[in-house]
Design an enzyme around this catalytic site. Structure first.
Site, PDB file in Angstrom:
ATOM      1  N   GLY A  79      -7.323  -5.002   7.071  1.00 15.73           N
ATOM      2  CA  GLY A  79      -6.747  -4.037   8.002  1.00 15.73           C
ATOM      3  C   GLY A  79      -7.515  -3.927   9.315  1.00 15.73           C
ATOM      4  O   GLY A  79      -7.295  -3.008  10.094  1.00 15.73           O
TER       5      GLY A  79
ATOM      6  N   SER B 274      -6.082  -9.204   6.739  1.00 14.34           N
ATOM      7  CA  SER B 274      -5.532  -9.441   8.087  1.00 14.34           C
ATOM      8  C   SER B 274      -4.798 -10.768   8.230  1.00 14.34           C
ATOM      9  O   SER B 274      -4.846 -11.383   9.300  1.00 14.34           O
ATOM     10  CB  SER B 274      -6.633  -9.328   9.150  1.00 14.34           C
ATOM     11  OG  SER B 274      -7.159  -8.018   9.170  1.00 14.34           O
TER      12      SER B 274
ATOM     13  N   GLU C  36     -10.980 -10.836  -1.030  1.00 13.36           N
ATOM     14  CA  GLU C  36     -10.657  -9.983   0.113  1.00 13.36           C
ATOM     15  C   GLU C  36     -11.940  -9.428   0.714  1.00 13.36           C
ATOM     16  O   GLU C  36     -12.410  -8.357   0.295  1.00 13.36           O
ATOM     17  CB  GLU C  36      -9.768  -8.824  -0.335  1.00 13.36           C
ATOM     18  CG  GLU C  36      -8.416  -9.249  -0.845  1.00 13.36           C
ATOM     19  CD  GLU C  36      -7.361  -8.209  -0.523  1.00 13.36           C
ATOM     20  OE1 GLU C  36      -6.365  -8.583   0.100  1.00 13.36           O
ATOM     21  OE2 GLU C  36      -7.547  -7.030  -0.852  1.00 13.36           O
TER      22      GLU C  36
ATOM     23  N   LYS D 221       0.861  -1.206   0.000  1.00 15.13           N
ATOM     24  CA  LYS D 221       0.000   0.000   0.000  1.00 15.13           C
ATOM     25  C   LYS D 221       0.896   1.255   0.000  1.00 15.13           C
ATOM     26  O   LYS D 221       2.001   1.205  -0.529  1.00 15.13           O
ATOM     27  CB  LYS D 221      -0.974  -0.052   1.175  1.00 15.13           C
ATOM     28  CG  LYS D 221      -1.725  -1.385   1.212  1.00 15.13           C
ATOM     29  CD  LYS D 221      -2.871  -1.424   2.160  1.00 15.13           C
ATOM     30  CE  LYS D 221      -3.533  -2.795   2.076  1.00 15.13           C
ATOM     31  NZ  LYS D 221      -4.713  -2.915   2.927  1.00 15.13           N
TER      32      LYS D 221
ATOM     33  N   GLU E 105      -9.697  -0.626  -1.556  1.00 14.18           N
ATOM     34  CA  GLU E 105      -9.347   0.758  -1.211  1.00 14.18           C
ATOM     35  C   GLU E 105      -9.419   1.656  -2.445  1.00 14.18           C
ATOM     36  O   GLU E 105      -9.781   2.823  -2.356  1.00 14.18           O
ATOM     37  CB  GLU E 105      -7.947   0.797  -0.574  1.00 14.18           C
ATOM     38  CG  GLU E 105      -7.978   0.249   0.844  1.00 14.18           C
ATOM     39  CD  GLU E 105      -6.700  -0.420   1.306  1.00 14.18           C
ATOM     40  OE1 GLU E 105      -5.636  -0.229   0.676  1.00 14.18           O
ATOM     41  OE2 GLU E 105      -6.764  -1.160   2.308  1.00 14.18           O
TER      42      GLU E 105
HETATM   43  P1  PGA Z   1      -4.236  -6.450   5.400  1.00 15.74           P
HETATM   44  O1  PGA Z   1      -4.468  -5.972   3.874  1.00 15.74           O
HETATM   45  O2  PGA Z   1      -3.458  -7.738   5.322  1.00 15.74           O
HETATM   46  O3  PGA Z   1      -3.456  -5.343   6.045  1.00 15.74           O
HETATM   47  O4  PGA Z   1      -5.589  -6.656   6.001  1.00 15.74           O
HETATM   48  C1  PGA Z   1      -4.732  -6.883   2.866  1.00 15.74           C
HETATM   49  C2  PGA Z   1      -4.993  -6.145   1.569  1.00 15.74           C
HETATM   50  O5  PGA Z   1      -5.711  -5.135   1.608  1.00 15.74           O
HETATM   51  O6  PGA Z   1      -4.509  -6.522   0.488  1.00 15.74           O
END
Ligand code: PGA
Length: 269
Positions: free
Chosen positions: A192, A232, A186, A26, A116
């Site tokens: 997150g 996560s 996802e 990210k 996102e």
């Molecule tokens: P995360 O993000 O492992 O921090 O939950 C995963 C992603 O958005 O690809």
């Protein structure tokens, strides 16, 4: 990518598909930090760790060139990945990056349609579809992210949401290309948040996605598409998620920023 004899990447014997573990950084780490993390990751991993899963690293665009040079000069067995691209080939699109600019950096995987981007940057299924086409147009592989929100899940709409996102992303794309795609399941409620999906959730998401691909492109295409779980993932949960039926890899956000944690995830197989 060179591999010592006996440590070549092997497909999962149960599925014939090659696993893929991807680190989505990210908007984190400048290019100097990026170099240092990848060096650490390289020192953490042993030859055997590369045999079970391909590893892709998706830094911000400002680090792509540095990591390309590092990976190639030290012959590291990491695949370079991007987090986004723009679907037009070139022109007056201030701030954007094209597929050919990425492929010239030897980028192999491009994350497309991350939740996102859908949420903060207004990416629709139509835009995702154009980005998938642009990625394939430069012989790179899209990692198409799909997933339902908590509200959609509670309303029993998970199936509809995943089907629509899959159809939207791959509409008009040739079946032989779809067969090469990676889809990341996802669930938005797990990204997150620390709320990791259970292996059963991951499996059921993967099977909804594979069924929709089968309905649109046939069983052979559905059997070759690779499906990652993301949301996560930690070193503690990675092994059971990787073992979940229909799951061919992981898309890791937060935990991929820590070389030691990411190495443990890779080694958890
Ligand atoms: P995360 O993000 O492992 O921090 O939950 C995963 C992603 O958005 O690809």
């Amino acid at each position: 990518m060179s591999a010592k004899k006996g440590y070549e990447l092997k497909p999962n014997p149960a599925t014939g598909r090659y696993r893929l573990i991807s680190g989505n950084w990210k908007m984190n780490l400048n290019h100097l930090e990026a170099i240092s993390i990848v060096q650490k990751l390289y020192f953490e991993l042993r030859d055997v760790d590369y045999a079970f899963s391909e590893i892709s690293i998706h830094p911000p665009a400002t680090s792509l060139r540095s990591l390309q040079l590092l990976i190639e000069s030290d012959r590291m067995r990491f695949s370079l990945g991007a987090q986004n691209l723009y679907f037009e080939q070139k022109g007056a699109f201030t701030g954007e990056i094209s597929a050919s600019m990425l492929s010239k950096l030897n980028v192999r995987y491009v994350i497309v349609g991350h939740s996102e981007r859908r949420k903060f940057f207004g990416e629709t299924d139509e835009i995702v579809n154009k980005k998938v086409a642009a990625t394939f147009g430069e012989a790179m592989t899209p990692i198409v992210c799909v997933g339902e929100s908590m509200q959609e899940r509670e309303d029993g709409k998970t199936d509809d949401v995943l089907s629509q996102q899959v159809r939207g992303a791959f509409g008009e794309i040739a079946p032989e290309l779809v067969a090469k795609a990676v889809v990341a399941y996802e669930p938005i409620w797990a990204i997150g948040t620390g709320l990791v999906a259970t292996p059963e959730d991951a499996s059921s998401g993967a099977s909804l996605i594979r069924d929709e691909i089968e309905r649109n492109f046939g069983v052979e295409v559905a059997n070759s598409v690779r499906i990652q779980y993301g949301g996560s993932v930690t070193p503690t949960t990675a092994a059971e998620l990787l073992a979940a039926d229909g799951v061919d890899g992981l898309l890791v956000g937060g935990a991929s920023l820590d070389a030691e944690a990411f190495a443990r995830i890779v080694r958890s197989l």
